[in-house]
Scaffold this active site. Structure first.
Site, PDB file in Angstrom:
ATOM      1  CG  ASP A 223       1.688   8.819   6.674  1.00 24.15           C
ATOM      2  OD1 ASP A 223       2.163   7.470   7.201  1.00 24.15           O
ATOM      3  OD2 ASP A 223       1.367   8.800   5.506  1.00 24.15           O
ATOM      4  CD  GLU A 291       5.283   4.799   6.714  1.00 26.06           C
ATOM      5  OE1 GLU A 291       4.008   3.766   6.358  1.00 26.06           O
ATOM      6  OE2 GLU A 291       4.674   5.827   5.762  1.00 26.06           O
TER       7      GLU A 291
END
Length: 568
Positions: A223, A291
């Site tokens: 993330d 990401e």
């Protein structure tokens, strides 16, 4: 070229002869709280996921990525982690996680788990210790605490804004009740950013990697992979940290990158080189996907150099929308950038952070990416959106490389665009005062059974967000075995993709059919032609249709349709 084949143009990508699974895999994202609820409390859980893994096998994917299920106060749906080595009781137990991993492996599925390293929850033991220890302490050095500006420190240390809206700094209160230092949070105030210059932080996350690798996971989705290191001195910035709208032809920039001194700093690459060394000590081709909302694409490719990440989501492709010239530029530039570092290109159309592409592509401007759609916003044309979404998916699955699917897109699910604002839970909605509707609309629980309570999501009929009217007809049981359904289209596309080895194939642009709104390329023995225009396009009559996103009659490709072809 055989006499019956379509004429070709430039070669954009040559076949991939390397055999690692992640170079060509189709990976299915499970958002656990909305996938399947086994306990009946209205929130999806790990036993619910395990009970439905056979659906993923039947669909034909290679792996499953699980969004966070760690212990968390759920201020940001689990992306505020309080304990990286435990499962939140909402989702089950650590034993449930072990059972899920084991069952997935028994079924031939690999398992990727989310890792959230940019920030922790404010309820993490480290942050509680930091607040208790006070300024200058080793505990505070794990986070980005700073003195405020102004005569009495009453102003934030810099002018950075949170991606969720409002300032990116929150001031603490000292034990005597007086105002104290400020701490940085690029997201919600309950998500304090870690200081990745601190060796203790780096050592902790390498240990977290080993904890889950030892339990058998096959990889990690990282993330905010571009946000962990900030520019020295945390300088002011005149821009806005949200994704920038607009487009540029240079390096196929689509406006999908985060910008500013808090993103894409060179220091992040030292972290990933260290992580890669950890993964390389385990067998089984363990992998990481970034990401990283980074542009230009040549900059994004730095994350997937041979000693760093294995994949990076291609958000430029997602952001290009329904526009053939933009898509061609992005595809060409993506292969050029990734091939230069020996990495696959990793395609994606939807996930838990964006409006589902069945809704985005039904907007008047199908290149627009609103942060959520509310009941009083422009409502997408559902029929047009699904028609285009099927075509966009067939285009994506025809491309070489790896691809990610978001749960429910195989059913053609749209966003819940009429969700009552009082039910919204995304912190972006609250922090922007409703200016951004947020991401709840793409996170609504799945419909499994059109005649069951909560459409089969929960045995009690409970559902943490309500499912919209009309979803019963989209339920899995209504689509399974029905010719022409979106579910059966996905199944056949994935079957053919595997059979034709499209994931490890090459890409050569075709010169016919031609047109501003046509994308046409060859991957192996398959020609992929997408008509993104509003008028029909002629097709050579001698070509055999392997699969089409919508009805194709004769030698004509209708508007908004993608077809896979082979010379007869």
């Amino acid at each position: 070229m055989t006499p019956d084949a379509l004429p070709t143009d430039a070669v954009a990508h040559r076949p991939d002869t390397d055999g690692q699974w992640w170079r060509h895999a189709v990976i299915y994202q499970v958002y656990p709280r909305s996938f399947a609820d086994a306990s009946g409390d209205g929130i999806g859980d790990l036993p619910g996921v395990t009970a439905h893994l056979d659906h993923l096998v039947e669909l034909g994917v290679d792996a499953v990525w699980l969004s966070p299920f760690y212990r968390s106060p759920q201020a940001d749906a689990g992306y505020d982690v309080a304990d990286y080595r435990d499962v939140d009781p909402l989702f089950g137990t650590l034993a449930d996680a072990d059972a899920l991993i084991a069952r997935a492996h028994d079924l031939g599925l690999r398992v990727v788990v989310d890792l959230v390293p940019n920030h922790t929850s404010d309820e993490h033991v480290w942050f509680r210790a930091a607040l208790a220890a006070g300024p200058g302490s080793p505990e505070r050095a794990r986070y980005l605490f700073r003195e405020g500006r102004g005569e009495h420190g009453e102003l934030p240390p810099n002018n950075w804004e949170s991606i969720f809206g409002g300032p990116a700094w929150t001031r603490t209160t000292d034990p005597d009740g007086t105002p104290g230092q400020w701490y940085l949070h690029l997201f919600d105030s309950k998500q304090p950013d870690l200081d990745w210059q601190n060796p203790e932080v780096r050592a902790e996350f390498e240990d977290v990697l080993r904890f889950w690798l030892d339990r058998g996971v096959d990889g990690f989705r990282v993330d905010v992979a571009h946000g962990m290191v900030k520019a020295p001195g945390l300088p002011d910035w005149d821009g806005h940290v949200a994704m920038i709208d607009g487009a540029d032809d240079t390096d196929a920039v689509t406006g999908s990158g985060n910008r500013g001194p808090m993103f894409d700093q060179d220091g992040v690459h030292e972290i990933y080189r260290a992580w890669r060394r950890v993964l390389d000590t385990y067998d089984g081709d363990r992998a990481m996907v970034a990401e990283a909302w980074v542009e230009p694409l040549s900059r994004l490719a730095r994350y997937v150099r041979p000693d760093e990440m294995h994949q990076a989501f291609n958000f430029a492709f997602l952001a290009a929308g329904w526009h053939a010239p933009s898509l061609r530029r992005v595809i060409t530039a993506s292969f050029a950038a990734n091939d230069a570092v020996g990495a696959p290109t990793t395609w994606v159309m939807s996930n838990h952070d964006v409006v589902r592409h069945a809704s985005r592509l039904g907007l008047a401007d199908p290149t627009h990416r609103p942060n959520g759609i509310g009941h009083d916003d422009e409502q997408p044309d559902a029929t047009l959106g699904l028609h285009r979404a099927r075509a966009a998916t067939l285009l994506m699955l025809g491309l070489p490389g790896s691809a990610y699917l978001y749960q429910g897109e195989e059913l053609g699910l749209p966003d819940h665009t009429a969700l009552d604002d009082d039910l919204r839970q995304d912190p972006a909605y609250a922090r922007t005062g409703g200016a951004e509707r947020g991401r709840d609309g793409c996170r609504v629980p799945l419909p499994w059974d059109g005649d069951a309570p909560a459409l089969g999501f929960s045995p009690t009929g409970a559902s943490w967000l309500p499912q919209p009217e009309g979803w019963a007809d989209l339920a899995l049981d209504r689509q399974r075995g029905r010719a022409g359904s979106t579910y059966e289209l996905y199944r056949e596309a994935l079957r053919l993709r595997r059979a034709e080895r499209l994931g490890s194939g090459g890409l050569q642009w075709l010169t016919e059919p031609a047109g501003e709104h046509v994308l046409a390329f060859r991957n192996g023995d398959v020609d992929v032609v997408a008509n993104l225009g509003q008028t029909d396009v002629p097709l050579p009559a001698h070509l055999h249709v392997l699969l089409a996103s919508g009805p194709v009659a004769g030698a004509v490709l209708p508007a908004g349709t993608t077809v896979w072809l082979r010379a007869s």
